[in-house]
Design a protein around this motif. Sequence first.
Motif, PDB file in Angstrom:
ATOM      1  N   LYS A 292     -25.939 -86.445  34.709  1.00 26.09           N
ATOM      2  CA  LYS A 292     -25.902 -87.892  34.959  1.00 26.09           C
ATOM      3  C   LYS A 292     -27.301 -88.494  34.878  1.00 26.09           C
ATOM      4  CE  LYS A 292     -23.054 -89.763  37.831  1.00 26.09           C
ATOM      5  NZ  LYS A 292     -22.318 -90.156  39.061  1.00 26.09           N
ATOM      6  N   SER A 293     -28.312 -87.712  35.274  1.00 23.11           N
ATOM      7  CA  SER A 293     -29.698 -88.171  35.152  1.00 23.11           C
ATOM      8  C   SER A 293     -30.052 -88.426  33.699  1.00 23.11           C
ATOM      9  CB  SER A 293     -30.651 -87.131  35.745  1.00 23.11           C
ATOM     10  OG  SER A 293     -30.420 -86.938  37.113  1.00 23.11           O
ATOM     11  N   LYS A 294     -29.655 -87.489  32.824  1.00 22.32           N
ATOM     12  CA  LYS A 294     -29.948 -87.635  31.397  1.00 22.32           C
ATOM     13  C   LYS A 294     -29.205 -88.837  30.806  1.00 22.32           C
ATOM     14  CE  LYS A 294     -30.934 -82.713  30.730  1.00 22.32           C
ATOM     15  NZ  LYS A 294     -30.493 -81.436  30.111  1.00 22.32           N
ATOM     16  N   GLU A 295     -27.996 -89.087  31.290  1.00 23.92           N
ATOM     17  CA  GLU A 295     -27.236 -90.248  30.826  1.00 23.92           C
ATOM     18  C   GLU A 295     -27.924 -91.541  31.243  1.00 23.92           C
ATOM     19  OE1 GLU A 295     -22.813 -92.143  31.571  1.00 23.92           O
ATOM     20  OE2 GLU A 295     -23.071 -89.986  31.766  1.00 23.92           O
ATOM     21  N   SER A 296     -28.399 -91.593  32.495  1.00 25.39           N
ATOM     22  CA  SER A 296     -29.131 -92.779  32.970  1.00 25.39           C
ATOM     23  C   SER A 296     -30.398 -92.987  32.156  1.00 25.39           C
ATOM     24  CB  SER A 296     -29.491 -92.615  34.453  1.00 25.39           C
ATOM     25  OG  SER A 296     -28.334 -92.522  35.238  1.00 25.39           O
ATOM     26  N   PHE A 297     -31.064 -91.881  31.829  1.00 22.14           N
ATOM     27  CA  PHE A 297     -32.276 -91.919  31.016  1.00 22.14           C
ATOM     28  C   PHE A 297     -32.004 -92.592  29.663  1.00 22.14           C
ATOM     29  CE2 PHE A 297     -34.739 -90.006  27.617  1.00 22.14           C
ATOM     30  CZ  PHE A 297     -36.047 -90.000  28.093  1.00 22.14           C
ATOM     31  N   ASN A 298     -30.898 -92.215  29.022  1.00 23.14           N
ATOM     32  CA  ASN A 298     -30.578 -92.717  27.682  1.00 23.14           C
ATOM     33  C   ASN A 298     -30.175 -94.184  27.676  1.00 23.14           C
ATOM     34  OD1 ASN A 298     -31.061 -90.220  26.437  1.00 23.14           O
ATOM     35  ND2 ASN A 298     -28.995 -89.489  26.866  1.00 23.14           N
ATOM     36  N   ASP A 301     -33.281 -99.535  30.279  1.00 22.20           N
ATOM     37  CA  ASP A 301     -34.210-100.438  29.590  1.00 22.20           C
ATOM     38  C   ASP A 301     -35.643 -99.957  29.770  1.00 22.20           C
ATOM     39  OD1 ASP A 301     -32.237-102.368  28.760  1.00 22.20           O
ATOM     40  OD2 ASP A 301     -32.142-103.040  30.838  1.00 22.20           O
ATOM     41  N   LEU A 302     -35.889 -99.329  30.912  1.00 26.49           N
ATOM     42  CA  LEU A 302     -37.230 -98.851  31.250  1.00 26.49           C
ATOM     43  C   LEU A 302     -37.100 -97.550  32.037  1.00 26.49           C
ATOM     44  CD1 LEU A 302     -40.344 -99.263  31.546  1.00 26.49           C
ATOM     45  CD2 LEU A 302     -39.856-100.593  33.596  1.00 26.49           C
ATOM     46  N   VAL A 303     -37.906 -96.565  31.679  1.00 25.74           N
ATOM     47  CA  VAL A 303     -37.908 -95.275  32.378  1.00 25.74           C
ATOM     48  C   VAL A 303     -39.207 -95.142  33.159  1.00 25.74           C
ATOM     49  CG1 VAL A 303     -37.974 -92.769  32.108  1.00 25.74           C
ATOM     50  CG2 VAL A 303     -36.399 -94.134  30.724  1.00 25.74           C
ATOM     51  N   ILE A 304     -39.095 -94.790  34.436  1.00 27.88           N
ATOM     52  CA  ILE A 304     -40.271 -94.432  35.234  1.00 27.88           C
ATOM     53  C   ILE A 304     -40.251 -92.918  35.399  1.00 27.88           C
ATOM     54  CG2 ILE A 304     -41.477 -94.692  37.425  1.00 27.88           C
ATOM     55  CD1 ILE A 304     -40.240 -97.420  37.742  1.00 27.88           C
ATOM     56  N   PHE A 305     -41.182 -92.254  34.736  1.00 33.08           N
ATOM     57  CA  PHE A 305     -41.262 -90.790  34.758  1.00 33.08           C
ATOM     58  C   PHE A 305     -42.331 -90.385  35.764  1.00 33.08           C
ATOM     59  CE2 PHE A 305     -43.107 -86.976  32.294  1.00 33.08           C
ATOM     60  CZ  PHE A 305     -42.433 -86.078  33.111  1.00 33.08           C
ATOM     61  N   ILE A 306     -41.925 -89.709  36.821  1.00 31.23           N
ATOM     62  CA  ILE A 306     -42.852 -89.317  37.880  1.00 31.23           C
ATOM     63  C   ILE A 306     -43.212 -87.844  37.724  1.00 31.23           C
ATOM     64  CG2 ILE A 306     -43.244 -89.159  40.355  1.00 31.23           C
ATOM     65  CD1 ILE A 306     -41.460 -91.421  40.815  1.00 31.23           C
ATOM     66  N   GLN A 315     -42.466 -76.673  31.644  1.00 29.03           N
ATOM     67  CA  GLN A 315     -41.637 -76.826  30.457  1.00 29.03           C
ATOM     68  C   GLN A 315     -40.734 -78.047  30.590  1.00 29.03           C
ATOM     69  OE1 GLN A 315     -41.947 -75.182  27.611  1.00 29.03           O
ATOM     70  NE2 GLN A 315     -40.334 -76.453  26.695  1.00 29.03           N
ATOM     71  N   GLU A 316     -40.205 -78.279  31.800  1.00 32.60           N
ATOM     72  CA  GLU A 316     -39.351 -79.451  32.036  1.00 32.60           C
ATOM     73  C   GLU A 316     -40.134 -80.739  31.797  1.00 32.60           C
ATOM     74  OE1 GLU A 316     -39.539 -76.915  34.126  1.00 32.60           O
ATOM     75  OE2 GLU A 316     -37.521 -76.296  34.774  1.00 32.60           O
ATOM     76  N   ASP A 317     -41.388 -80.801  32.269  1.00 36.49           N
ATOM     77  CA  ASP A 317     -42.232 -81.978  32.041  1.00 36.49           C
ATOM     78  C   ASP A 317     -42.417 -82.236  30.550  1.00 36.49           C
ATOM     79  OD1 ASP A 317     -42.745 -82.594  34.750  1.00 36.49           O
ATOM     80  OD2 ASP A 317     -44.315 -81.063  34.842  1.00 36.49           O
ATOM     81  N   LEU A 318     -42.714 -81.170  29.812  1.00 34.88           N
ATOM     82  CA  LEU A 318     -42.971 -81.313  28.377  1.00 34.88           C
ATOM     83  C   LEU A 318     -41.726 -81.777  27.625  1.00 34.88           C
ATOM     84  CD1 LEU A 318     -45.152 -78.117  27.812  1.00 34.88           C
ATOM     85  CD2 LEU A 318     -45.936 -80.491  27.959  1.00 34.88           C
ATOM     86  N   ILE A 320     -39.294 -83.656  28.888  1.00 40.75           N
ATOM     87  CA  ILE A 320     -39.110 -85.085  29.207  1.00 40.75           C
ATOM     88  C   ILE A 320     -40.090 -85.930  28.398  1.00 40.75           C
ATOM     89  CG2 ILE A 320     -39.271 -86.832  31.014  1.00 40.75           C
ATOM     90  CD1 ILE A 320     -38.367 -84.671  33.006  1.00 40.75           C
ATOM     91  N   ILE A 321     -41.351 -85.481  28.317  1.00 41.31           N
ATOM     92  CA  ILE A 321     -42.368 -86.215  27.563  1.00 41.31           C
ATOM     93  C   ILE A 321     -41.949 -86.364  26.100  1.00 41.31           C
ATOM     94  CG2 ILE A 321     -44.709 -86.015  26.613  1.00 41.31           C
ATOM     95  CD1 ILE A 321     -45.558 -84.871  29.345  1.00 41.31           C
ATOM     96  N   GLU A 322     -41.366 -85.300  25.556  1.00 40.59           N
ATOM     97  CA  GLU A 322     -40.915 -85.344  24.162  1.00 40.59           C
ATOM     98  C   GLU A 322     -39.854 -86.414  23.954  1.00 40.59           C
ATOM     99  OE1 GLU A 322     -38.765 -82.369  20.916  1.00 40.59           O
ATOM    100  OE2 GLU A 322     -39.703 -81.545  22.720  1.00 40.59           O
ATOM    101  N   HIS A 323     -38.958 -86.569  24.924  1.00 43.41           N
ATOM    102  CA  HIS A 323     -37.894 -87.568  24.813  1.00 43.41           C
ATOM    103  C   HIS A 323     -38.393 -88.989  25.097  1.00 43.41           C
ATOM    104  CE1 HIS A 323     -35.253 -84.006  25.023  1.00 43.41           C
ATOM    105  NE2 HIS A 323     -34.400 -84.769  24.372  1.00 43.41           N
TER     106      HIS A 323
END
Length: 458
Positions: A292-298, A301-306, A315-318, A320-323
């Motif tokens: 559900k997090s990935k669905e909200s991400f997609n 309008d704006l993503v706040i990546f903490i 690896q998870e950070d990288l 997310i950064i790629e997306h």
Amino acid sequence: MIMEDTIAAIATPPGEGGIGIIRISGENAKKILDTVFAPANSTIVENRKMSYGTIVDPFSQKVIDEVLSVYMKGPKTYTVEDVVEINCHGGMVPLRRTLELVLKHGARMAEPGEFTKRAFLNGRLDLSQAEAVIDVIKAKTDKTFDVALNQLEGIFSKKIKEIRKLLVDVLVNITVNIDYPDEDIEEITYDKLEQDLSLVRKAVAGLIKSADTGRILQEGLNVAIIGKPNVGKSSLMNNLLNEARAIVTEIPGTTRDTIEEHLSIKGIPVRLTDTAGIRETDDLIEKMGIEKSKESFNHADLVIFIMDSSRELSQEDLEIIEHLEQQKAIVVLNKIDLKQVVFCEQIAEMLPKAVIIETSMEKQQGIDLIEDKIVDMVYGGKVSQSDSVMVTNVRHKNLLMSAEKSVDDAIEMTKKKEALEFIEIDVNSSYEALGEIIGETVQDDIINEVFARFCLGK
């Protein structure tokens, strides 16, 4: 255009309250009031004066409710017709019984939005002003309300009429040159025609440019807070809301589902979603939350990546950064009160388009910077916060884009010095499209569709 029948409806929201209002409009409004209303101290109900009395069933003489009522003679009313408003006690029973009595003695039940529809059909409001009535009612923030009120007062309509006037002048010049080529008149030049049409295009494009900001002000900005577990996502949500909405612990994976809240950030309505921490896990429930997090991400309008700036990139950070490369994003380097190992320069190389902010949720540092950046990204330098003319309606935006295309086609033909008859067709199409916005060239099915979105009693 006065309607023949008289309509009535409850004009206040359902439920219990101090006052509930029955609204009546039409040529028999006064007659119905005289039939069901018994003034306490007078036998005459005066125009535009509130009268105290009771609603009485004329057949059984049973008192229905103790009320205040007012009669307003047209045309200086909301609908331009005779209007009556009966202020009952604000419960469903007195309102329902009073409305039943009104309907029994000559009125019919109003359709959704029919009072405002009559205001439009009778010339009191144009179509864009009528649509603004809904926006005023549904406004979630002061800024949204101000924009809707400006539209209701006719500021947007005035701008559309100014642009149409420019097109009328162009059409007149084209028509005169087509119909009277041998008369002693000033011949229109293609250079002058291109110049006039370019002014129209600039004005239309300016309105279209405001539409994305207008949509956000109207519908709200979808903001998703994402990141690994235990980096400060829930803390940011609580700080923005100024309340402990999400559970905050040192245990990773506390948030297993999306948490959604509505708030206002400096006049911008925001739908804020705190998501489950994105990581590899064998926990079935947590896996569902991550999806559900990935669905909200997609859909944001704006993503706040903490990120936790005190820990090396994982690896998870990288991933997310790629997306995030194609997404409008704010990267938050949290926990700067601890020893930093991740810095702004490093993230800027990976995400050159992202806004990067350093924060400490623990010490509440940098929260105001996040709010400021959200505002900046909404307005994007294209629209001033003080702009009074802003497009907030999808119908209006589509018609403006249609008008712009027609003007572009006309300009292109003007550059090629094609026949004026062909240019006239596109100029007229643009004129018609703008006329649909304010209701001057709109079809009945569009009018019905617009007012179907209204509530009963409005």
